[in-house]
Design a protein around this motif. Structure first.
Motif, short mmCIF file in Angstrom:
data_model
loop_
_atom_site.label_atom_id
_atom_site.label_comp_id
_atom_site.label_asym_id
_atom_site.label_seq_id
_atom_site.Cartn_x
_atom_site.Cartn_y
_atom_site.Cartn_z
N PRO A 307 -6.87 16.47 6.72
CA PRO A 307 -8.06 16.32 7.56
C PRO A 307 -8.60 14.90 7.63
O PRO A 307 -9.33 14.57 8.57
CB PRO A 307 -9.07 17.27 6.91
CG PRO A 307 -8.58 17.50 5.52
CD PRO A 307 -7.09 17.40 5.60
N GLN A 308 -8.25 14.05 6.69
CA GLN A 308 -8.74 12.67 6.72
C GLN A 308 -7.81 11.72 7.48
O GLN A 308 -8.17 10.57 7.72
CB GLN A 308 -8.92 12.15 5.28
CG GLN A 308 -9.81 13.02 4.41
CD GLN A 308 -11.17 13.27 5.03
OE1 GLN A 308 -11.79 12.35 5.56
NE2 GLN A 308 -11.62 14.52 4.97
N GLU A 309 -6.63 12.22 7.82
CA GLU A 309 -5.64 11.34 8.45
C GLU A 309 -5.93 11.16 9.93
O GLU A 309 -6.25 12.11 10.64
CB GLU A 309 -4.24 11.91 8.26
CG GLU A 309 -3.12 10.98 8.71
CD GLU A 309 -1.76 11.49 8.26
OE1 GLU A 309 -0.99 11.93 9.13
OE2 GLU A 309 -1.49 11.46 7.03
N ARG A 310 -5.80 9.95 10.39
CA ARG A 310 -6.07 9.66 11.81
C ARG A 310 -4.87 10.05 12.68
O ARG A 310 -3.72 9.95 12.25
CB ARG A 310 -6.39 8.17 12.00
CG ARG A 310 -7.68 7.74 11.33
CD ARG A 310 -7.98 6.27 11.58
NE ARG A 310 -8.11 5.95 13.01
CZ ARG A 310 -9.22 6.15 13.72
NH1 ARG A 310 -10.30 6.66 13.12
NH2 ARG A 310 -9.27 5.83 15.00
N LEU A 311 -5.17 10.47 13.88
CA LEU A 311 -4.10 10.82 14.82
C LEU A 311 -3.24 9.60 15.12
O LEU A 311 -2.02 9.71 15.30
CB LEU A 311 -4.69 11.37 16.13
CG LEU A 311 -5.06 12.86 16.15
CD1 LEU A 311 -6.22 13.17 15.21
CD2 LEU A 311 -5.43 13.28 17.58
N GLY A 312 -3.87 8.44 15.18
CA GLY A 312 -3.13 7.22 15.49
C GLY A 312 -2.05 6.90 14.48
O GLY A 312 -1.03 6.30 14.82
N LYS A 313 -2.25 7.30 13.23
CA LYS A 313 -1.23 7.07 12.20
C LYS A 313 0.02 7.86 12.52
O LYS A 313 1.14 7.32 12.44
CB LYS A 313 -1.78 7.45 10.83
CG LYS A 313 -0.75 7.33 9.71
CD LYS A 313 -1.33 7.78 8.38
CE LYS A 313 -0.28 7.76 7.28
NZ LYS A 313 -0.82 8.24 5.98
N LEU A 314 -0.14 9.13 12.89
CA LEU A 314 1.03 9.95 13.23
C LEU A 314 1.68 9.44 14.51
O LEU A 314 2.92 9.45 14.63
CB LEU A 314 0.62 11.41 13.39
CG LEU A 314 1.74 12.41 13.68
CD1 LEU A 314 2.86 12.31 12.64
CD2 LEU A 314 1.20 13.84 13.72
N VAL A 315 0.88 8.97 15.46
CA VAL A 315 1.44 8.38 16.67
C VAL A 315 2.34 7.20 16.33
O VAL A 315 3.45 7.06 16.85
CB VAL A 315 0.31 7.94 17.63
CG1 VAL A 315 0.86 7.06 18.76
CG2 VAL A 315 -0.39 9.16 18.22
N ALA A 316 1.88 6.35 15.43
CA ALA A 316 2.69 5.18 15.03
C ALA A 316 4.00 5.61 14.39
O ALA A 316 5.05 5.00 14.62
CB ALA A 316 1.89 4.31 14.07
N GLN A 317 3.95 6.68 13.57
CA GLN A 317 5.18 7.17 12.95
C GLN A 317 6.15 7.72 13.99
O GLN A 317 7.35 7.49 13.91
CB GLN A 317 4.84 8.24 11.92
CG GLN A 317 4.11 7.72 10.69
CD GLN A 317 3.68 8.84 9.77
OE1 GLN A 317 3.17 9.86 10.20
NE2 GLN A 317 3.88 8.65 8.47
N LEU A 318 5.63 8.46 14.96
CA LEU A 318 6.50 9.07 15.97
C LEU A 318 7.04 8.04 16.95
O LEU A 318 8.06 8.29 17.60
CB LEU A 318 5.74 10.15 16.73
CG LEU A 318 5.32 11.39 15.93
CD1 LEU A 318 4.58 12.38 16.81
CD2 LEU A 318 6.54 12.06 15.31
#
Length: 764
Positions: A307-318
């Motif tokens: 819940p604390q993780e930003r959506l942008g972090k996952l976007v960067a990984q993908l």
């Protein structure tokens, strides 16, 4: 099996309330429904608690009930009908899986199934197939649909996993045993033979209204014994195979989610506030998941447990393609595993075609490309591709014989290359494909060669070679990404002569498709190849082609001027007056577009001098081009009379003809000159003469299929028609020009839009 419970006594009471609401007497309703008054009285008084379905449906039609009321009436009637049921819940009960509370979209597909559920009674029980690529959410949709439609099937809903992707899919004989026991047949009463079990199953459900979900089907042979015959039960099948051989089935198409649907699914999983804080990242996340429901769900559930993780972090990984499939994993949900399940079931030839097709350039590929990359025959490649399409691993184009991957499936197929293919074999596959593509592209482009002096019989496969200009253009358009890749591959491999020969063959074809920005890339590669070979003469030629491309295709006039100057220097060094003249002409075009008209006129006069004494056919065409360009610059600087005189002399050259040049080519030059004449006459306000010249130019360009030339002529014709007071014709012409110029990304599309807006209101 869901359903059951004690039967209420309220059919008569419900029927009476619906009748009174509709304002019918008992006599009127009985007459309209086609039942006796006595029957109706018995129903309302509760003497007949479970009327037959045809009676209920007749009453519903007579009362004009909506879907909800009709469903209520049928459910209450069903509870009152006598039927034999087992004393206890049978051990073979097959309940529906749990529905997803965050299920999203699929409204149209669900409406299709609802239509089947609400159809009038018929002889044959409907069958619906939900098929498609891995990850589309077929099972989730089918389960959700079954829960939604459950009220329409008061006799129960069964769900069976047919294990279609397992090494040993479910045996239909065993599935029938489970279905029969769920229907109340004792274990001793289940017949031994599959055919007898099918017969008993069909007889038992013929008078019932059941929903049967057959999930994850392997093939048609597994399914046929399990399908009802007559009656009103609905069977919903899911499969990764198309099941094209299954007769009389309705097909429910599940597509990729729309972007807003993907974002909605993410929102339902992680909550609206979190998505609202990173709305752009949510959209990017949906795009990177390729709007594949499984991938979107995995991304959402990864975020849900963090819940604390930003959506942008996952976007960067993908965003990192090499690890995108690694990131699309949440618990036991994994995109790669879903694809691997289908991949492991492929025959060896099909798996090779799938892997190698991932090497194709561009958004889609042809069977020829797949065959070359896989090192197999065209016939075998076609068979494999069709099999892959039936399995949902490739998506066929709706109109042409071309196929494409889902982005994530292409990443998966590319991974398999590293695991299953020898690197040396892949190098060989790329070399083979590149050489074939360059040979085919060169032969196809030579159909447009104005000189007609170069052979067009160098196609690598004459049996499938395009015949005629229309077919050649269609192939060059469809395979544009593939032969452009082949040019880059050839340059990297050091095949400089092949690069130059292909680019030279493209020269005249490029003039007909100047809206393709890729021509800058093609001729830049040719310039590099000429320099690698140390051929200064060929360098001058292709620098000129490149200057043209900068001017006409990408509108980069500074680069065009710089390139023309380099071409002029190379041509002077070689003593080539033809290329010197072309370089001066292309440089003048850039100068004019940069607003340096005085210099442009001087360069054009020097260009004309280079060509004037060149009596070759190429020299005469070059002079004609230079004169036409000079006339344009003069007109645009306020000297329309001088421009008209120059273009009249150009027309005289066209009419006289140029020995050795084809009539088709001269017709194009004549059309260009007529266009210039029309614009000169328009500048002189001689609108009737302008309209005649522009109409002839437009007709000729259309006959030659040259949209980059015909649409500016159409725009100028629309202007002339407006000045002649023919505003309705002008509106139609300008509207067509605006549409086409916009598609071509032509700089004059805004001019067309402004002229359309300025026309008088047709309704005034």
């Amino acid at each position: 099996m869901s359903g059951g419970g004690s039967a209420p006594d309220g059919f008569g009471e419900l029927l009476r309330s619906l009748r009174l609401r509709a304002g019918h007497t008992q006599e009127r309703l009985a007459h309209t429904a086609g039942v006796s008054v006595r029957t109706l009285v018995d129903l309302e008084r509760g003497r007949t608690r479970g009327p037959q379905r045809h009676t209920v449906q007749a009453l519903a039609r007579a009362l004009a009930l909506d879907t909800a009321d009709r469903g209520d009436l049928e459910r209450v009637a069903a509870f009152g009908r006598p039927r034999s049921r087992p004393a206890a819940v049978p051990s073979g009960t097959l309940p529906l899986p749990r529905d997803l509370g965050d299920f999203t979209a699929r409204t149209q597909a669900l409406a299709h199934l609802r239509t089947l559920a609400e159809r009038p009674p018929g002889d044959w029980a409907p069958v619906a197939i939900v098929a498609g690529q891995p990850g589309l959410g077929k099972s989730a949709f089918a389960v959700h649909a079954a829960h939604c439609l459950a009220p329409h099937y008061p006799d129960g809903q069964f769900a069976v996993d047919l294990l279609g992707m397992d090494e040993r899919p479910a045996d239909p004989r065993e599935v029938l045993s489970r279905l029969l026991r769920a229907l109340g047949v004792s274990e001793r009463g289940v017949p031994h033979e599959t055919q007898d079990r099918t017969g008993l199953f069909r007889s038992l459900i013929a008078t019932r209204r059941l929903l049967l979900l057959l999930d994850n089907a392997a093939d048609e042979d597994q399914l046929r014994p399990l399908l009802p015959g007559r009656g009103d039960s609905l069977t919903v099948i899911t499969s990764r195979h198309a099941l094209a051989g299954l007769e009389c089935a309705h097909r429910v198409d599940l597509t990729l989610l729309h972007r807003e649907e993907s974002v909605e699914l993410i929102t339902r999983i992680i909550g609206a506030p979190r998505v609202a804080r990173e709305a752009r990242a949510a959209r990017d996340l949906a795009d990177l998941c390729g709007h594949l429901p499984l991938a979107v769900r995995i991304a959402g559930q990864r975020l849900a447990v963090r819940p604390q993780e930003r959506l942008g972090k996952l976007v960067a990984q993908l965003t990192r393609e090499e690890s995108r499939l690694d990131a699309l994993k949440a618990g036991n949900l994994e995109v790669r595993a879903a694809f691997a399940l289908s991949y492991r079931r492929l025959p060896p030839a099909a798996s090779t075609v799938l892997r190698r097709a991932a090497l194709a350039a561009g958004p889609d590929f042809s069977p020829e490309t797949a065959a070359l990359l896989a090192g197999t025959t065209l016939r075998r490649a076609r068979l494999c591709i069709e099999d892959l399409a039936d399995r949902g691993l490739l998506q066929p184009h709706p109109e042409t014989e071309r196929y494409r991957f889902h982005d994530l499936l292409k990443l998966f197929a590319t991974e398999q290359l590293a695991d299953h293919d020898d690197p040396a074999a892949l190098v060989g596959a790329r070399h083979r494909t590149a050489r074939w593509m360059l040979s085919r592209a060169t032969a196809a482009a030579l159909h447009f060669d104005a000189d007609h002096c170069r052979a067009r019989d160098g196609d690598p496969d004459p049996a499938t070679a395009p015949t005629g200009r229309e077919a050649a253009r269609a192939w060059l358009e469809a395979e544009r990404a593939q032969w452009l890749w082949a040019l880059h591959h050839a340059q990297a491999a050091g095949w400089h002569r092949e690069v130059i020969d292909t680019a030279e063959a493209m020269h005249w074809f490029s003039d007909r498709t100047q809206h393709w920005e890729q021509w800058v890339e093609v001729f830049r590669l040719a310039v590099t190849a000429a320099r690698a070979l140390g051929s200064r003469a060929e360098e001058a030629v292709h620098l000129n082609y490149l200057a043209w491309a900068y001017n006409m295709c990408t509108y980069d006039h500074h680069a065009a001027l710089e390139t023309a100057a380099a071409a002029l220097a190379a041509a002077r060094e070689c003593g080539d007056p033809l290329q010197m003249g072309w370089a001066l002409g292309y440089g003048a075009g850039a100068l004019k577009r940069l607003g340096r008209t005085g210099e442009a006129i001087a360069w054009l006069r020097d260009s004309a001098a280079c060509h004037r004494d060149n009596t070759t056919p190429q020299g005469r065409l070059a002079e004609l081009t230079t004169l036409n360009t000079l006339g344009v610059v003069l007109r645009e600087t306020g000297h329309a009379g001088q421009a008209l005189a120059i273009h009249r002399s150009s027309e005289a050259i066209c009419r006289a003809g140029i020995p050795g040049q084809s009539p088709d080519l001269l017709a194009v030059y004549h059309a260009a000159t007529l266009h210039h004449l029309g614009c000169d006459l328009a500048a002189l306000a001689r609108w009737s003469e302008a309209e005649a010249a522009l109409s002839r130019a437009l007709t000729a360009f259309e006959a030659a299929d040259m949209p980059a030339w015909s649409e500016p002529a159409r725009l100028d014709l629309g202007i002339a028609l407006h000045h002649l007071g023919r505003d309705e014709e002008a509106r139609t012409t300008l509207a067509a020009a605006h549409r086409a110029l916009t598609e071509l990304n032509h700089p004059r599309y805004a001019e067309a839009a402004a002229l359309l807006d300025g026309l008088p209101d047709a309704t005034a």
